[in-house]
Write a protein that holds these residues in place. Structure first.
Motif, PDB file in Angstrom:
ATOM      1  N   ARG B  69       0.840  -1.205   0.000  1.00  0.00           N
ATOM      2  CA  ARG B  69       0.000   0.000   0.000  1.00  0.00           C
ATOM      3  C   ARG B  69       0.872   1.251   0.000  1.00  0.00           C
ATOM      4  O   ARG B  69       0.631   2.206  -0.750  1.00  0.00           O
ATOM      5  CB  ARG B  69      -0.957  -0.009   1.204  1.00  0.00           C
ATOM      6  CG  ARG B  69      -2.074   1.013   1.073  1.00  0.00           C
ATOM      7  CD  ARG B  69      -2.976   1.039   2.301  1.00  0.00           C
ATOM      8  NE  ARG B  69      -2.195   1.356   3.488  1.00  0.00           N
ATOM      9  CZ  ARG B  69      -2.292   0.714   4.658  1.00  0.00           C
ATOM     10  NH1 ARG B  69      -3.156  -0.270   4.800  1.00  0.00           N
ATOM     11  NH2 ARG B  69      -1.535   1.068   5.678  1.00  0.00           N
ATOM     12  N   ASN B  72       2.463   1.686  -3.393  1.00  0.00           N
ATOM     13  CA  ASN B  72       1.469   2.088  -4.386  1.00  0.00           C
ATOM     14  C   ASN B  72       1.140   3.575  -4.264  1.00  0.00           C
ATOM     15  O   ASN B  72       1.093   4.297  -5.259  1.00  0.00           O
ATOM     16  CB  ASN B  72       0.209   1.238  -4.206  1.00  0.00           C
ATOM     17  CG  ASN B  72      -0.710   1.281  -5.415  1.00  0.00           C
ATOM     18  OD1 ASN B  72      -0.258   1.162  -6.548  1.00  0.00           O
ATOM     19  ND2 ASN B  72      -1.995   1.469  -5.171  1.00  0.00           N
ATOM     20  N   GLU B  73       0.954   4.002  -3.027  1.00  0.00           N
ATOM     21  CA  GLU B  73       0.661   5.424  -2.812  1.00  0.00           C
ATOM     22  C   GLU B  73       1.784   6.311  -3.352  1.00  0.00           C
ATOM     23  O   GLU B  73       1.535   7.416  -3.816  1.00  0.00           O
ATOM     24  CB  GLU B  73       0.485   5.688  -1.309  1.00  0.00           C
ATOM     25  CG  GLU B  73      -0.850   5.207  -0.771  1.00  0.00           C
ATOM     26  CD  GLU B  73      -0.899   5.216   0.766  1.00  0.00           C
ATOM     27  OE1 GLU B  73      -1.932   4.818   1.314  1.00  0.00           O
ATOM     28  OE2 GLU B  73       0.112   5.618   1.397  1.00  0.00           O
ATOM     29  N   SER B 182      -2.616  -2.545  -4.273  1.00  0.00           N
ATOM     30  CA  SER B 182      -3.266  -1.583  -3.371  1.00  0.00           C
ATOM     31  C   SER B 182      -3.079  -1.929  -1.909  1.00  0.00           C
ATOM     32  O   SER B 182      -3.420  -1.145  -1.032  1.00  0.00           O
ATOM     33  CB  SER B 182      -4.760  -1.554  -3.665  1.00  0.00           C
ATOM     34  OG  SER B 182      -5.313  -2.837  -3.384  1.00  0.00           O
ATOM     35  N   ASP B 465      -3.620  -3.474 -10.996  1.00  0.00           N
ATOM     36  CA  ASP B 465      -2.386  -2.763 -10.623  1.00  0.00           C
ATOM     37  C   ASP B 465      -2.299  -1.514 -11.488  1.00  0.00           C
ATOM     38  O   ASP B 465      -1.468  -1.405 -12.381  1.00  0.00           O
ATOM     39  CB  ASP B 465      -1.178  -3.696 -10.837  1.00  0.00           C
ATOM     40  CG  ASP B 465       0.144  -3.041 -10.459  1.00  0.00           C
ATOM     41  OD1 ASP B 465       0.137  -1.979  -9.794  1.00  0.00           O
ATOM     42  OD2 ASP B 465       1.196  -3.598 -10.845  1.00  0.00           O
TER      43      ASP B 465
END
Lengths: 490, 490
Positions: B69, B72-73, B182, B465
C-alpha cells in the motif's frame, strides 16, 4: 453517480442488430418458445419476461465474433446457451437482450489419438463426444448431467462422480478459443500438455459462467477408458465410518475410479422411488465405489484394500461385483439419487432444493451432521413436514444436501441452505463445489471470498467487458453495492 | 499521450516509504550486496544498476500489505524474491524500486494429515517442506531447481520431472492468500479439493510472475510418497523410438512416476562432465524412467509393460533396478544433465543458452530433429564451434534444447532459439513449458497468444495494478506498442 452499465433493448436497436447479422448471413430465431427455452430450463426456471428477445445460432468462431461486436456496439446484453442443465439461474436473461445458442456448433474439429486430446465445438455434449470416441479406447471423463454440453461445462467449471479420479473441468481442458465482448478472438494456447506462457486465461474462463467471454472451441484432454471395472457397495453404521474409509484409502496411494457416499434418508428415497429396480437397500450410510485398472492385478489389490478398510470401519455389508448386469443395478442406484428425491414429495407442489458445498474430506461428516441438525431445527420451527437427505462425492469432500418441503416453507428452506453454506465455510470449505454461482449463490460467494475477492473479480469483468453485456448479474452484481456493503474499493 | 505508468524512485520518496514502514516495525536492508543478490541471480543476471534500492523482509501477510500500500501510494515499483532460481530476467528490477523478499516467511502454517494438504508461507522451499513432512509418508511432488521456494514456484507456474505423473503447480495448489498492489488482501478459497465459486483467482495468480499480486500463504495438495521405487534406463536407435514408447504407454492407462528422454549429445555431455560417476553411457537417445506403486504387483505390471515396449521399439539396452545405490547412479545421471552441459564449453566464457518449448508428445521428435537442424545450420553459418543437446520431460512433451557456443555468437544463438520457439508453435506447442516468460520470452509470448491475447492479459494487469508497480516489464511490456505493433485494442 449514473450506473456504469446501460442497455438499449429497444425494438429499433434489436432490429438494427438483426439487420447487421443478416448481412453476414448469421442465423437466428425469434420464435417465442425457442426464446423461452433458452432462459427458462427445468433446473433453473426464469421469472416471466426474463427471456431473450432473439436467439442467434452461429456456426463458427467468426460468426460469434460478429454477433458480440454488434451487440457490444449497441449495448445489448447477451446470454449464452449450450445444454441448459445448470442450476442457480446462470442462464436467466435478467436484462433481457439476446441469446447466443451453440446448437449449430456440435462438431469434433480434430481428434489426436496419439496425443490423447480432442478439439471440439461448445455445443457438443460430453455423452455424444464419448459415443464418438469410445472405439478408440479413450473418453472425456467429466460426467455432469447427461444433457450437459462442453461450452456450459467450461462456463460452470463442472465435475461429477469421476472428478475424484480424473479431476474437474479445470484439470481436463488444455486450451480454449473464446470471443470477448468486443468481438476480439483469443486463443489461449495450442495443444501443449503444459505451459507457463503468460497469464492462465484458460482457467480464467473456466467457471466464469459466460460473463467474460464465449468459448467457441476447446482442446480437451482424454483418458484411457477404464478396464476391469468392478462396482462395490458397503453399508456403514455412521456417515463418519464411510468417510474414514476414504481418508485411509487415499493415504495408501491407491486411487479408485469413483467414491460416493449416501446417508440413510438418501437410501430411503432411492427405495421409495423404485428407480433402482430389483434392489432394496439398507437405509443406512452407504458407500458406492468403482474399481478399475489397466490390469487384473491392480484391481485385485484395490479390492483387497477396500475389503480390509470396510471391515475395519464396521461395514455391516459389502458387495463388489464385476458382473455387467449387477454393476448396472448398483451404480444405477447411485445415478438415480437426484431423481429419487422427487419421490419424497408429499404434495405435487412440494419444493426440492439442494446445496453443493465442498469441505476438506475430514470435515465432511461434520458438515453432513450439521446440515441434518440445521434442517431438522428449521423443519421443527416451521412445524414442517421436511425431508432431508445427503449424498456426497466423498473423494472430493463435495456433498449435495437436499430439502423436500412444502412450497409455503420456501423462504425458511432458503434460509437454512444459507446456514448450511456458512457451516461449510466454517469447516474450511466452499459454497459450491461443482454447480457454480449463477444468481442464487452471489451472496454466499461474497461470504466465501469477501468484498475484496468479489471486487477483484469485478475488476477483471470491467477490464474485459466494459459495457457489461456478457451474462450480466451472474456470479456477482455488476456494480458494487447492489449486493454488498462490506466490500471496499480495491 | 503521456505514459500511463510513472514511478518516483527519488531518495526523498524512498525515505518517506522507509519512514512509514519503520512506524510499523517492518524490517528491511539497504546493504548493497543484499540488494544486488535479489535482482542478479546465477540464472538471471541483471544489467548493472537494475537492482532494488531497498529489500523489505516482511514477517506476515499484514506487513506485506502495509509495504505494498505504501509503495502504491508513492508510485514505487516492487519486485519480489523467494528462491531466485528463475530464468529469463523475471527478477530483474528494470525500473529500480524496491524488493520484497520472503526469507522471513518460511513456515509451515498448518499441516492437515487426513486431508493431505499443507498451508505454507512463500519463503519455504519445496526441499525443506518435503524434509519436514516425509515421516508422514507424504510429499509435495513439484520438483524444480532444489533452491526454489513456494512463492516463486507459484509465480512461475513451474514443474519438473514429476509433472507427468503429478501435474504442475497448476494442479497442486488448492488456494492462495495474496496481496494486491493496493495492499488489499485476497484469499481465493479455504481448503476444499474443488470449487466452482467464482472466477478462478488461484490460477490467475499461478504463472503471473509477481505482476498481479504477492502470494503470502498457499494451501498445497500433498501426495503419498511413492513406494516400491524402481529406476529404468533404455537406449534407443532414435529419439522417435523413445517417444513412441511413451505414446504407447499412455494408451495402456499405466502411469509411471517419471519419463525423461535425452538425445545422444546430451548423453555425451553427461559422460564428459564426469558428474555421473561409475557409469559410462552409450551416447544415443536414452529414456530414463521411474516406476513406483502402492503394491509390488502394480510395479511388476509396469515393469513388464516397459520391457515389452522397449523391446518392440528396438531398445539396444534396458536396465531396471530397485537397488538404492544403483537407482541413485542412474537417476543422478538425469538430474545432473543441466550442469553437465557446462562441461561442453571449449572456452571459459562460452555461452550456455537453452529453450523450454513444449509440444504435443507426438510432435516431440519433430521438434528435437528440427531444433538440431536449426542449430547445426546456424553454427555452420557462423563457422561456429557450437554444441547442441536436448533433454525432455517427454511425458509432458517439454524439451530443453541447449546451445553451448562462443560468446561472440550470442546474437546468432538468440536468433536460432527464437526460430526454435517458432517451430514449437508450428508444431502446436508453447514457447515455455515450465520456466515462464520473464523479459526474454515476451516477444515469443506475443507470437504464441497474439496481440489480442497479450492485450487481454494487459487489461487484467491494469485492472489490478493501476499504477503498474508490481514487477513492471515482466511477461509483457506495460504499454502496448513498446513491444508489438500487431496488437489492436480490445
Amino acid at each position: 453517480m449514473p450506473p456504469l452499465y446501460q442497455y438499449d433493448h429497444s425494438q429499433l436497436n434489436i432490429d438494427s442488430l438483426l439487420a447487421e447479422t443478416d448481412r453476414h448471413g448469421i442465423e437466428y430465431t425469434l420464435d417465442a418458445s425457442a426464446r423461452d427455452a433458452k432462459a427458462n430450463t427445468k433446473h433453473s426456471p426464469a421469472p416471466p419476461n426474463e427471456t431473450p428477445l432473439a436467439v442467434f445460432l452461429p456456426r463458427s468462431t467468426q460468426e460469434t465474433s460478429i454477433i458480440l461486436r454488434a451487440c457490444n456496439e449497441r449495448r445489448i446484453a447477451v446470454t449464452s446457451f449450450s445444454g441448459g442443465t445448470s442450476f442457480g439461474g446462470a442462464l436467466t436473461a435478467t436484462k433481457g437482450g439476446v441469446c447466443v445458442s451453440f446448437e449449430r456448433m456440435q462438431e469434433i474439429v480434430a481428434l489426436h489419438e496419439d496425443d490423447m486430446d480432442v478439439v471440439v465445438q461448445p455445443g457438443l455434449g460430453w455423452v455424444e463426444l464419448n459415443e464418438q470416441i469410445q472405439d478408440l479406447g479413450v473418453f472425456f471423463p467429466i460426467d455432469p448431467a447427461p444433457g450437459a454440453k462442453i461450452g456450459g461445462m467450461i462456463a460452470m467449471s463442472c465435475s461429477g462422480t469421476n472428478a475424484y479420479r480424473y479431476g474437474t473441468m479445470k484439470e481436463n481442458v488444455v486450451s480454449l478459443t473464446f470471443v470477448l465482448a468486443s468481438g476480439r478472438i483469443i486463443k489461449t494456447h495450442n495443444r501443449p500438455r503444459k505451459s507457463s506462457a503468460g497469464y492462465d486465461l484458460t482457467h480464467l474462463l473456466i467457471g466464469s459462467e459466460g460473463t467474460l467471454g464465449l468459448v467457441t472451441e476447446a482442446v480437451l484432454r482424454l483418458s484411457p477408458l477404464p478396464q476391469n471395472m468392478h462396482v462395490g457397495i458397503a453399508a456403514f453404521p455412521s456417515f463418519q465410518a464411510g468417510v474414514a474409509v476414504v481418508l485411509q484409502l487415499q493415504k495408501t496411494g491407491h486411487k479408485l475410479e469413483a467414491l460416493e457416499l449416501a446417508d440413510g434418508p438418501q437410501m430411503q428415497a432411492t427405495n421409495v422411488s423404485g428407480l433402482a429396480p430389483r434392489q432394496r437397500f439398507e437405509e443406512v450410510p452407504t458407500l458406492f465405489f468403482k474399481i478399475a485398472g489397466p490390469s487384473g492385478r491392480v484391481v485385485r489389490d484395490q479390492i483387497q484394500i477396500m475389503e480390509r478398510l470396510c471391515r475395519e470401519h464396521g461395514a455391516a455389508s459389502l458387495e463388489i461385483s464385476r458382473d455387467d448386469e449387477r454393476m448396472a443395478v448398483l451404480w444405477g442406484a447411485r445415478k438415480c439419487m437426484g431423481q429419487a428425491l422427487l419421490a419424497m414429495k408429499r404434495r405435487p407442489d412440494d419444493l426440492f432444493l439442494h446445496s453443493d458445498c465442498a469441505v476438506p474430506i475430514s470435515n465432511l461428516a461434520a458438515l453432513v451432521e450439521g446440515t441434518q441438525r440445521l434442517i431438522a431445527e428449521a423443519a421443527a420451527a416451521n412445524q414442517g413436514d421436511w425431508f432431508c437427505a445427503n449424498v456426497g462425492h466423498v473423494g472430493d469432500g463435495n456433498v449435495h444436501s437436499a430439502i423436500v418441503c412444502p412450497v409455503s416453507d420456501y423462504a425458511a428452506a432458503k434460509t437454512v441452505l444459507g446456514d448450511v453454506a456458512r457451516l461449510a465455510l466454517r469447516l474450511q470449505g466452499t459454497v459450491t463445489g461443482e454447480h457454480g454461482v449463477g444468481i442464487e449463490l452471489r451472496d454466499a460467494l461474497l461470504e466465501e471470498v469477501g468484498g475484496e475477492g468479489v471486487e477483484a473479480m469485478r475488476a477483471v469483468k470491467r477490464a474485459w467487458d466494459e459495457r457489461g453485456i456478457l451474462n450480466p448479474d451472474k456470479v456477482f452484481a455488476l456494480e458494487r453495492g447492489e449486493e454488498d456493503t462490506v466490500a471496499s474499493k480495491l
